[in-house]
Design a protein around this motif. Sequence first.
Motif, short mmCIF file in Angstrom:
data_model
loop_
_atom_site.label_atom_id
_atom_site.label_comp_id
_atom_site.label_asym_id
_atom_site.label_seq_id
_atom_site.Cartn_x
_atom_site.Cartn_y
_atom_site.Cartn_z
N THR A 1 87.61 -50.97 55.46
CA THR A 1 87.69 -50.12 56.64
C THR A 1 89.13 -50.03 57.12
O THR A 1 89.76 -51.07 57.37
CB THR A 1 86.81 -50.70 57.77
OG1 THR A 1 85.48 -50.86 57.30
CG2 THR A 1 86.82 -49.78 58.97
N GLU B 1 91.99 -42.20 59.55
CA GLU B 1 90.70 -42.89 59.70
C GLU B 1 90.83 -44.14 60.56
O GLU B 1 89.91 -44.51 61.30
CB GLU B 1 90.15 -43.27 58.32
CG GLU B 1 89.54 -42.12 57.54
CD GLU B 1 88.18 -41.71 58.09
OE1 GLU B 1 87.60 -42.48 58.89
OE2 GLU B 1 87.70 -40.63 57.73
N SER C 1 95.79 -40.68 55.08
CA SER C 1 94.34 -40.70 55.27
C SER C 1 93.89 -41.99 55.94
O SER C 1 93.04 -41.97 56.84
CB SER C 1 93.64 -40.55 53.91
OG SER C 1 93.99 -39.32 53.29
N ALA C 2 94.48 -43.12 55.53
CA ALA C 2 94.13 -44.39 56.16
C ALA C 2 94.57 -44.42 57.62
O ALA C 2 93.87 -44.96 58.48
CB ALA C 2 94.77 -45.54 55.39
N ARG D 1 90.09 -44.18 64.47
CA ARG D 1 88.74 -44.36 65.02
C ARG D 1 88.48 -45.83 65.35
O ARG D 1 88.09 -46.18 66.47
CB ARG D 1 87.69 -43.87 64.04
CG ARG D 1 87.95 -42.47 63.49
CD ARG D 1 86.81 -41.96 62.68
NE ARG D 1 85.74 -41.45 63.53
CZ ARG D 1 84.60 -40.94 63.08
NH1 ARG D 1 84.37 -40.88 61.78
NH2 ARG D 1 83.70 -40.49 63.91
N THR D 2 88.72 -46.71 64.38
CA THR D 2 88.47 -48.13 64.62
C THR D 2 89.48 -48.71 65.61
O THR D 2 89.13 -49.58 66.42
CB THR D 2 88.55 -48.91 63.30
OG1 THR D 2 89.80 -48.66 62.66
CG2 THR D 2 87.43 -48.48 62.37
N ALA E 1 88.44 -37.28 62.54
CA ALA E 1 89.04 -37.99 61.40
C ALA E 1 88.39 -37.67 60.06
O ALA E 1 89.11 -37.45 59.07
CB ALA E 1 89.01 -39.49 61.67
N PRO E 2 87.06 -37.62 59.93
CA PRO E 2 86.47 -37.33 58.61
C PRO E 2 86.87 -35.97 58.06
O PRO E 2 86.89 -35.79 56.83
CB PRO E 2 84.96 -37.40 58.89
CG PRO E 2 84.83 -38.25 60.10
CD PRO E 2 86.03 -37.93 60.94
N ALA F 1 91.27 -36.12 57.43
CA ALA F 1 91.83 -36.96 56.36
C ALA F 1 91.83 -36.19 55.05
O ALA F 1 90.77 -35.73 54.59
CB ALA F 1 91.03 -38.24 56.22
N ASP G 1 90.03 -39.71 50.57
CA ASP G 1 89.19 -40.84 50.96
C ASP G 1 90.09 -42.06 51.13
O ASP G 1 90.69 -42.54 50.16
CB ASP G 1 88.14 -41.11 49.89
CG ASP G 1 87.17 -42.21 50.30
OD1 ASP G 1 87.36 -42.79 51.38
OD2 ASP G 1 86.22 -42.48 49.53
N PRO G 2 90.21 -42.61 52.34
CA PRO G 2 91.13 -43.73 52.55
C PRO G 2 90.67 -45.04 51.93
O PRO G 2 91.45 -45.98 51.80
CB PRO G 2 91.18 -43.85 54.08
CG PRO G 2 89.88 -43.30 54.54
CD PRO G 2 89.52 -42.21 53.59
N THR G 3 89.40 -45.12 51.53
CA THR G 3 88.89 -46.35 50.91
C THR G 3 88.97 -46.31 49.39
O THR G 3 88.66 -47.31 48.73
CB THR G 3 87.43 -46.58 51.33
OG1 THR G 3 86.62 -45.49 50.85
CG2 THR G 3 87.31 -46.67 52.84
#
Length: 311
Positions: free
Chosen positions: A259, A107, A103-104, A110-111, A66-67, A70, A73-75
């Motif tokens: 996140t 990312e 991107s979100a 993962r969570t 994922a890093p 993407a 930056d999803p944040t």
Amino acid sequence: MTTRTTRTTRTPHATRTTHATGTAREATARGPLTRLLTGLRTLGGSRLQQFCLVLLVLFVLVALLAPWLAPQDPTFGRLGDTLLGPSAEHWLGTDQGGHDTLSALIEGTRTSLAGPLAVVLFSTLMGTAVGLFTAWRGGWIDTVAGRVLDVVFAFPALLLAILAVALFGKGMTAPVIAMAIAYMPYSARLVRGLAVQEKARPYIAAYQVQGHSALFVTVRRMLPNIAPTLLAQSTVNFGYALLDLAALSFLGLGVQPPTPDWGAMINQGQAAVLQGQPLSAIAPAVAVVLVVVAFNVVGESLGDRLAGRDS
């Protein structure tokens, strides 16, 4: 001249030992790992099973990479880019905070997969220990443990997770632990039933005759025979755990911003749907549905293969 005939007799102990050794070797040679590998090789029987298996592999790869996958930056969100439609810069558009939806989504993989994995691992380990212990000891221990499991089984996993959040605050740690406890009876009941069947087989008596401890017999010999079916059940449980955790994040009680998480993205995308930009909510919703369905199909297919049934 008298000829004396010497007759060699075998003691019952020697006969039992020889029989026990042969039975134990036969049981070991069968090898449950062989059945498991065969089930995995033949899992992709139909096109649906092949598609689901490939889909799961892709999602796992996306979570691991994922890093690097993407594009942004999803944040990091820009107020001037809120609720944009699909474009060359933002393939799936942006949400109401100006974050890149693609991107979100990447990312968030993962969570969204890490939480269910923790639930399944903890619940399977606890359930396996409880199931093996109660099946081996039997008697009042088995009866009391069965009633306790019935009580835990009566509480929905999502309800226990909400209670954990009310007691310990928002986040993922408390809900994951609560859901692992809620999912534990599924594994415990399955392992207990399989262990009772295995305990009645001749190879268990063979190892007992040889003087092996209960721990050795249950963990080193009985558990490998149960593991393939337990793996199939855990695969199905993974999909349900993902759905429950996504619902918890949708309610705002799970993963907290910034996140990325699929459930939280669906919640945040509701306003975008009303304003004509539904992709920020539809994309994570489709991802949840695909992963849950894929895990269910793969888990049930694996269980059918290991049980020797055609799927």
